[in-house]
Design an enzyme around this catalytic site. Structure first.
Site, PDB file in Angstrom:
ATOM      1  N   LYS A  89       0.841  -1.617  -0.411  1.00 23.54           N
ATOM      2  CA  LYS A  89       0.272   0.408  -0.016  1.00 23.54           C
ATOM      3  C   LYS A  89       1.268   0.963  -0.008  1.00 23.54           C
ATOM      4  O   LYS A  89       1.583   1.432  -0.150  1.00 23.54           O
ATOM      5  CB  LYS A  89      -0.655  -0.142   1.052  1.00 23.54           C
ATOM      6  CG  LYS A  89      -2.444   0.614   1.196  1.00 23.54           C
ATOM      7  CD  LYS A  89      -3.314   0.096   0.418  1.00 23.54           C
ATOM      8  CE  LYS A  89      -4.769   0.775   0.434  1.00 23.54           C
ATOM      9  NZ  LYS A  89      -5.813  -0.192   0.339  1.00 23.54           N
ATOM     10  N   GLY A 189     -26.013   1.561   3.103  1.00 25.50           N
ATOM     11  CA  GLY A 189     -24.976   1.958   2.343  1.00 25.50           C
ATOM     12  C   GLY A 189     -25.482   1.574   1.138  1.00 25.50           C
ATOM     13  O   GLY A 189     -25.005   0.708   0.599  1.00 25.50           O
ATOM     14  N   GLY A 191     -24.114   3.049  -1.299  1.00 25.58           N
ATOM     15  CA  GLY A 191     -23.189   3.656  -2.647  1.00 25.58           C
ATOM     16  C   GLY A 191     -22.214   2.758  -3.823  1.00 25.58           C
ATOM     17  O   GLY A 191     -23.578   1.651  -4.052  1.00 25.58           O
ATOM     18  N   HIS A 192     -21.629   2.982  -4.508  1.00 20.70           N
ATOM     19  CA  HIS A 192     -21.091   1.705  -5.312  1.00 20.70           C
ATOM     20  C   HIS A 192     -21.202   0.719  -5.621  1.00 20.70           C
ATOM     21  O   HIS A 192     -21.722  -0.169  -6.029  1.00 20.70           O
ATOM     22  CB  HIS A 192     -19.827   2.190  -5.821  1.00 20.70           C
ATOM     23  CG  HIS A 192     -19.462   3.871  -6.720  1.00 20.70           C
ATOM     24  ND1 HIS A 192     -18.997   4.579  -5.714  1.00 20.70           N
ATOM     25  CD2 HIS A 192     -19.612   4.365  -7.474  1.00 20.70           C
ATOM     26  CE1 HIS A 192     -18.794   5.691  -5.826  1.00 20.70           C
ATOM     27  NE2 HIS A 192     -18.304   5.416  -7.356  1.00 20.70           N
ATOM     28  N   VAL A 193     -20.752   0.043  -4.142  1.00 23.27           N
ATOM     29  CA  VAL A 193     -21.408  -1.182  -4.257  1.00 23.27           C
ATOM     30  C   VAL A 193     -22.540  -1.885  -3.258  1.00 23.27           C
ATOM     31  O   VAL A 193     -23.245  -2.201  -4.242  1.00 23.27           O
ATOM     32  CB  VAL A 193     -19.979  -2.208  -2.883  1.00 23.27           C
ATOM     33  CG1 VAL A 193     -20.957  -3.621  -2.532  1.00 23.27           C
ATOM     34  CG2 VAL A 193     -18.377  -1.546  -3.644  1.00 23.27           C
ATOM     35  N   TYR A 195     -25.397  -0.398  -3.847  1.00 16.35           N
ATOM     36  CA  TYR A 195     -26.161  -0.540  -4.588  1.00 16.35           C
ATOM     37  C   TYR A 195     -26.055  -1.907  -6.271  1.00 16.35           C
ATOM     38  O   TYR A 195     -27.851  -2.059  -6.387  1.00 16.35           O
ATOM     39  CB  TYR A 195     -25.783   0.823  -6.268  1.00 16.35           C
ATOM     40  CG  TYR A 195     -27.038   0.816  -7.208  1.00 16.35           C
ATOM     41  CD1 TYR A 195     -28.416   1.359  -7.254  1.00 16.35           C
ATOM     42  CD2 TYR A 195     -26.422   0.292  -8.753  1.00 16.35           C
ATOM     43  CE1 TYR A 195     -29.233   1.113  -8.596  1.00 16.35           C
ATOM     44  CE2 TYR A 195     -27.198   0.364  -9.232  1.00 16.35           C
ATOM     45  CZ  TYR A 195     -28.714   0.714  -9.808  1.00 16.35           C
ATOM     46  OH  TYR A 195     -29.625   0.659 -10.289  1.00 16.35           O
TER      47      TYR A 195
END
Ligand code: NAD
Length: 381
Positions: A89, A189, A191-193, A195
């Protein structure tokens, strides 16, 4: 891994030794103002892959601690997912709203290139696909590029698909049937995931109980999946009566306060660090009879997706590999049962055994390394 990481007062080498990190690379460029740290935890399985986080760290010590913690997490995620990748990372110390520039990221890219392929970077919190395209001007060791440029694009649909496989595996393990038909899945949530997860579970015949702090995210789901969703306030989603609670927003949502209120059989979601304290709360869930599918295992679809770029991106192949999360999750439940550990300890053991096994293989002498020995993907998942 334990979320209750000890505060380290020792020097940098002591911090590396404490959790078996291999390398820290400090990158400073006076011209662009770049201050970045690349952390490489373990490269036994392959080059270390992990995103680059841009954050306003309060101190350099905080940035070092974060890069060490995050890079180690990537080792476990890649190993458990069956990828031939190590854990790495990077962090850039700075404000992602005000401090970004093309030259800053190109400078970062040159440092990544200098590490010579031991670390492959990607986007993370505070960095974007556009930033990685600047990085790509200076190095080949970057993934998470847009689909238009031959990259993997938004990983979220693949992450949601992997999480969905984790849910199916957990249902099979706890009820004997992996069908979503007639089930209720509470999704925190949208959001991107989140949904995409609503889409997958409702298409499979489940009802979704959903919550988000933003009205537009809720409206989108209501419009797209009208009769299959019920909306609850964000503060109540964890306490919804359901078969599966899927946290897809924040970390630490399973904690001393929420555990007594849970009314689910399974916790399985995409959010990172779902358990406020890995050891304590994994045990608390087990005592309550709730099956926990470890987050870093079921959310590995995003990593699988970007790792696919290394072989030439193919969406179907990425989905197929993320489908392997079903079997990996089942294997973890089996280890937990056989060895009488929590599912978190079982996941860590699975990852560590794979790394140790691969390390031992290297001890055997071979006259010449076969050209494609180090494929990035296992093909048997
Ligand atoms: P996102 O930011 O697109 O979505 C998060 C959603 O959660 C937002 O709509 C936000 O409004 C909502 N939210 C925030 N606080 C909330 C609360 N208290 N209650 C209800 N909703 C709340 O993020 P994402 O990309 O969908 O990722 C979701 C989680 O999955 C994150 O923890 C992320 O680290 C993890 N994850 C994502 C990926 C990926 O491919 N995107 C991969 C691995 C892990």
């Amino acid at each position: 891994m334990s979320t209750s990481e000890r505060e380290t007062t020792g020097g940098i080498f002591e911090q590396l030794a404490e959790r078996d990190h291999e390398q820290l690379v400090f990158c400073y460029d006076e011209i662009t103002g770049l201050k970045a740290i690349i952390g490489i935890h373990d490269t036994t399985l392959g080059p270390a892959l992990g995103g680059c986080r841009m954050w306003r760290y309060a101190s350099e010590a905080d940035a070092i601690r974060d890069v060490l913690r995050l890079s180690r997490g990537m080792t476990y995620k890649a190993a458990a997912a069956g990828l031939n990748l190590g854990g790495g990372k990077a962090v850039i110390i700075g404000d992602s709203k005000t401090d970004k520039s093309e030259m800053l990221f190109r400078s970062y890219g040159r440092f990544v290139q200098g590490v010579g392929g031991r670390y492959i970077t990607a986007e993370d919190v505070g960095t974007s696909v556009r930033d990685m395209e600047w990085v790509r001007m200076e190095t080949d060791y970057v993934v998470g590029i847009s689909r238009a440029l031959g990259g993997s694009g938004d990983p979220s649909p693949v992450t949601a698909f992997g999480t969905f496989q984790g849910i199916r595996a957990a249902l099979k393990w706890s009820t004997g049937n992996d069908s979503l038909h007639g089930r209720t899945v509470a999704i925190q949530g949208l959001g991107h995931v989140g949904y995409h997860l609503v889409k997958l579970v409702t298409e499979a015949g489940a009802r979704a109980v959903v919550a988000d702090i933003f009205e537009d995210a809720i409206q989108r789901v209501i419009i797209d999946f009208a009769n299959m969703v019920d909306v609850v306030p964000p503060a109540e989603i964890h306490a919804a009566a359901c078969d599966v609670f899927a946290p897809c927003a924040l970390g630490a949502v399973i904690n001393d306060d929420t555990i007594p209120q849970l009314k689910c059989q399974i916790v399985c979601g995409s959010a990172n660090n779902i358990l406020a304290d890995e050891d304590k709360h994994a045990r608390a869930l087990e005592q309550k009879g709730i099956l926990y599918a470890p987050d870093y295992v079921v959310n590995a679809g995003g990593l699988i997706n970007v790792a696919n770029e290394l072989e030439g991106y193919n969406h179907e192949r990425a989905l197929q590999q993320a489908g392997g999360i079903y079997d990996i999750t089942t294997q973890i439940f089996q280890i937990a049962r056989t060895e009488e550990t929590t599912t978190v300890q079982a996941a860590n053991a699975l990852a560590e055994r794979r790394i140790t096994g691969a390390g031992k293989l290297r001890d055997r002498f071979v006259s010449r390394r076969p050209a494609r020995m180090m494929r990035n993907m296992r093909t048997d998942i």
